[in-house]
Design a protein around this motif. Structure first.
Motif, PDB file in Angstrom:
ATOM      1  N   TYR A   1       0.850  -1.184   0.000  1.00 59.00           N
ATOM      2  CA  TYR A   1       0.000   0.000   0.000  1.00 59.00           C
ATOM      3  C   TYR A   1       0.894   1.245   0.000  1.00 59.00           C
ATOM      4  CZ  TYR A   1      -4.143  -2.738   1.342  1.00 59.00           C
ATOM      5  OH  TYR A   1      -5.189  -3.633   1.370  1.00 59.00           O
ATOM      6  N   LYS A   2       0.331   2.343  -0.519  1.00 60.86           N
ATOM      7  CA  LYS A   2       0.996   3.645  -0.461  1.00 60.86           C
ATOM      8  C   LYS A   2       0.164   4.539   0.449  1.00 60.86           C
ATOM      9  CE  LYS A   2       2.259   7.590  -3.429  1.00 60.86           C
ATOM     10  NZ  LYS A   2       2.182   8.149  -4.816  1.00 60.86           N
ATOM     11  N   GLN A   3       0.811   5.142   1.456  1.00 62.14           N
ATOM     12  CA  GLN A   3       0.099   6.036   2.370  1.00 62.14           C
ATOM     13  C   GLN A   3       0.714   7.415   2.299  1.00 62.14           C
ATOM     14  OE1 GLN A   3       0.137   5.045   6.594  1.00 62.14           O
ATOM     15  NE2 GLN A   3      -1.902   5.905   6.857  1.00 62.14           N
ATOM     16  N   GLU A   4      -0.062   8.374   1.781  1.00 66.82           N
ATOM     17  CA  GLU A   4       0.431   9.741   1.727  1.00 66.82           C
ATOM     18  C   GLU A   4       0.002  10.471   2.988  1.00 66.82           C
ATOM     19  OE1 GLU A   4       0.677  11.306  -2.538  1.00 66.82           O
ATOM     20  OE2 GLU A   4      -0.744   9.651  -2.697  1.00 66.82           O
ATOM     21  N   LYS A   5      -1.184  11.062   2.987  1.00 66.19           N
ATOM     22  CA  LYS A   5      -1.573  11.749   4.214  1.00 66.19           C
ATOM     23  C   LYS A   5      -2.500  10.918   5.081  1.00 66.19           C
ATOM     24  CE  LYS A   5      -0.548  16.353   2.708  1.00 66.19           C
ATOM     25  NZ  LYS A   5      -1.015  17.705   2.420  1.00 66.19           N
ATOM     26  N   LYS A   6      -3.420  10.265   4.468  1.00 62.04           N
ATOM     27  CA  LYS A   6      -4.432   9.566   5.270  1.00 62.04           C
ATOM     28  C   LYS A   6      -4.616   8.123   4.845  1.00 62.04           C
ATOM     29  CE  LYS A   6      -6.906  13.520   7.032  1.00 62.04           C
ATOM     30  NZ  LYS A   6      -8.216  14.156   7.253  1.00 62.04           N
ATOM     31  N   ALA A   7      -5.514   7.879   3.894  1.00 59.41           N
ATOM     32  CA  ALA A   7      -5.891   6.495   3.584  1.00 59.41           C
ATOM     33  C   ALA A   7      -4.791   5.778   2.815  1.00 59.41           C
ATOM     34  CB  ALA A   7      -7.184   6.482   2.768  1.00 59.41           C
ATOM     35  N   PRO A   8      -4.329   4.624   3.311  1.00 60.43           N
ATOM     36  CA  PRO A   8      -3.446   3.800   2.486  1.00 60.43           C
ATOM     37  C   PRO A   8      -4.174   3.391   1.212  1.00 60.43           C
ATOM     38  CG  PRO A   8      -3.460   3.032   4.770  1.00 60.43           C
ATOM     39  CD  PRO A   8      -4.574   4.027   4.635  1.00 60.43           C
ATOM     40  N   THR A   9      -3.491   3.508   0.075  1.00 51.59           N
ATOM     41  CA  THR A   9      -4.103   3.106  -1.189  1.00 51.59           C
ATOM     42  C   THR A   9      -3.435   1.836  -1.683  1.00 51.59           C
ATOM     43  OG1 THR A   9      -2.635   4.604  -2.376  1.00 51.59           O
ATOM     44  CG2 THR A   9      -4.819   5.404  -1.874  1.00 51.59           C
ATOM     45  N   PHE A  10      -4.236   0.909  -2.170  1.00 48.31           N
ATOM     46  CA  PHE A  10      -3.777  -0.405  -2.590  1.00 48.31           C
ATOM     47  C   PHE A  10      -2.892  -0.300  -3.819  1.00 48.31           C
ATOM     48  CE2 PHE A  10      -3.835  -4.855  -3.299  1.00 48.31           C
ATOM     49  CZ  PHE A  10      -4.059  -5.070  -4.649  1.00 48.31           C
ATOM     50  N   LEU A  11      -1.767  -1.026  -3.794  1.00 54.61           N
ATOM     51  CA  LEU A  11      -0.871  -1.067  -4.949  1.00 54.61           C
ATOM     52  C   LEU A  11      -0.876  -2.470  -5.576  1.00 54.61           C
ATOM     53  CD1 LEU A  11       2.225   0.911  -3.589  1.00 54.61           C
ATOM     54  CD2 LEU A  11       0.452   1.738  -5.160  1.00 54.61           C
ATOM     55  N   PHE A  12      -0.434  -3.461  -4.804  1.00 54.02           N
ATOM     56  CA  PHE A  12      -0.267  -4.802  -5.347  1.00 54.02           C
ATOM     57  C   PHE A  12      -0.660  -5.857  -4.326  1.00 54.02           C
ATOM     58  CE2 PHE A  12       1.887  -3.411  -9.074  1.00 54.02           C
ATOM     59  CZ  PHE A  12       2.848  -2.481  -8.717  1.00 54.02           C
ATOM     60  N   MET A  13      -1.126  -6.990  -4.867  1.00 56.21           N
ATOM     61  CA  MET A  13      -1.302  -8.200  -4.064  1.00 56.21           C
ATOM     62  C   MET A  13      -0.478  -9.293  -4.735  1.00 56.21           C
ATOM     63  SD  MET A  13      -4.690 -10.521  -3.412  1.00 56.21           S
ATOM     64  CE  MET A  13      -5.459  -9.571  -2.127  1.00 56.21           C
ATOM     65  N   LEU A  14       0.384  -9.956  -3.970  1.00 51.52           N
ATOM     66  CA  LEU A  14       1.288 -10.976  -4.507  1.00 51.52           C
ATOM     67  C   LEU A  14       1.017 -12.293  -3.803  1.00 51.52           C
ATOM     68  CD1 LEU A  14       4.340  -8.638  -4.147  1.00 51.52           C
ATOM     69  CD2 LEU A  14       3.448  -9.367  -6.340  1.00 51.52           C
ATOM     70  N   THR A  15       0.879 -13.344  -4.602  1.00 47.64           N
ATOM     71  CA  THR A  15       0.688 -14.659  -4.008  1.00 47.64           C
ATOM     72  C   THR A  15       1.655 -15.692  -4.556  1.00 47.64           C
ATOM     73  OG1 THR A  15      -1.011 -15.123  -5.657  1.00 47.64           O
ATOM     74  CG2 THR A  15      -1.757 -14.279  -3.535  1.00 47.64           C
ATOM     75  N   SER A  16       2.184 -15.476  -5.741  1.00 40.62           N
ATOM     76  CA  SER A  16       3.056 -16.463  -6.383  1.00 40.62           C
ATOM     77  C   SER A  16       4.469 -15.924  -6.494  1.00 40.62           C
ATOM     78  CB  SER A  16       2.542 -16.790  -7.783  1.00 40.62           C
ATOM     79  OG  SER A  16       1.234 -17.312  -7.708  1.00 40.62           O
ATOM     80  N   SER A  17       5.439 -16.796  -6.274  1.00 36.31           N
ATOM     81  CA  SER A  17       6.842 -16.413  -6.361  1.00 36.31           C
ATOM     82  C   SER A  17       7.228 -16.111  -7.796  1.00 36.31           C
ATOM     83  CB  SER A  17       7.728 -17.572  -5.894  1.00 36.31           C
ATOM     84  OG  SER A  17       8.243 -17.337  -4.636  1.00 36.31           O
ATOM     85  N   GLY A  18       8.081 -15.099  -7.960  1.00 36.02           N
ATOM     86  CA  GLY A  18       8.743 -14.874  -9.228  1.00 36.02           C
ATOM     87  C   GLY A  18       7.918 -14.197 -10.304  1.00 36.02           C
TER      88      GLY A  18
END
Lengths: 118, 108
Positions: free
Chosen positions: B36-53
């Motif tokens: 997630y990226k958090q600037e001032k308030k709400a963290p915003t979703f970037l990536f979800m990773l489940t598999s290697s590589g």
């Protein structure tokens, strides 16, 4: 569409008073989560609601903390007899689905309520 | 209890630089690793990773997971001042366990 909204954005209260924090999740999202973020600490899980199932309260730090989710939508986090260590940003998140790990299960966060206990 | 550790805790870079952020984890049962990226308030979703590589990419941001060595990397190329934020790494699917974040400051 609208994101997760929380109110109030800021709350200052005296030690010993009760406070209620409100969260409106994204419409259609079935799962709702509460976290808190203290200065210098990471986000700490508090409680999680999924549909009509019993909530996972395993992160609540004491019995002064409780939460409800009415009608599967809006949630209220209540802190009774507030203490100075309760001062933190309380963040609410919602997800379309829960319990999995593909897109659709990711959590979207609201802007938080900054609670200051004096 | 799940443990998520991010490094470096903070860094300052110049616009145009490349940033590499590290997230290592110790968990009982791996679910998913999120950024997630958090600037001032709400963290915003970037990536979800489940598999290697398998690299996930969005514009100048990319992320990859190594389930053997138990870490994930978030890369930001050609950084801009708008990339200044705290980047949060988390493990889980319901109750997320977060690291303390990587604070990135991009100066012009």
């Amino acid at each position: 569409g609208a994101g997760v909204s929380q109110s109030p954005s800021n709350k200052v209260t005296e030690k010993g008073k009760d406070v209620e924090l409100r969260c409106d999740p994204i419409s259609g999202h079935t799962a709702l989560y509460w976290y808190r973020q203290s200065l210098g600490q990471g986000l700490e899980f508090l409680i999680y609601f999924q549909g009509n199932s019993a909530p996972d309260k395993s992160g609540l730090p004491s019995d002064r903390f409780s939460a409800e989710r009415t009608g599967g939508s809006v949630s209220t986090l209540t802190i009774q007899r507030t203490q100075q260590e309760d001062s933190a940003v309380y963040l609410c998140a919602s997800s379309l689905l829960a319990g999995g790990f593909i897109l659709g299960y990711e959590q979207y966060f609201g802007p938080g309520t900054r609670l200051t206990v004096t | 209890e799940d443990k998520v550790v991010q490094s470096p805790l903070s860094l300052v870079v110049h616009e145009g630089d490349t940033v590499t952020l590290n997230c290592s984890y110790e968990v009982t049962n791996f679910r998913s690793l999120l950024w997630y990226k958090q600037e001032k308030k709400a963290p915003t979703f970037l990536f979800m990773l489940t598999s290697s590589g398998i690299e996930k990419k969005s514009g100048r941001l990319s992320s990859i997971l190594d389930k053997k060595e138990l870490f994930s990397i978030l890369n930001i190329t050609a950084t801009q001042t708008g990339d200044s934020a705290i980047y949060l790494c988390a493990h889980g699917n319901n109750r997320l366990a977060f690291g303390k974040g990587n604070q990135v400051v991009v100066i012009p």
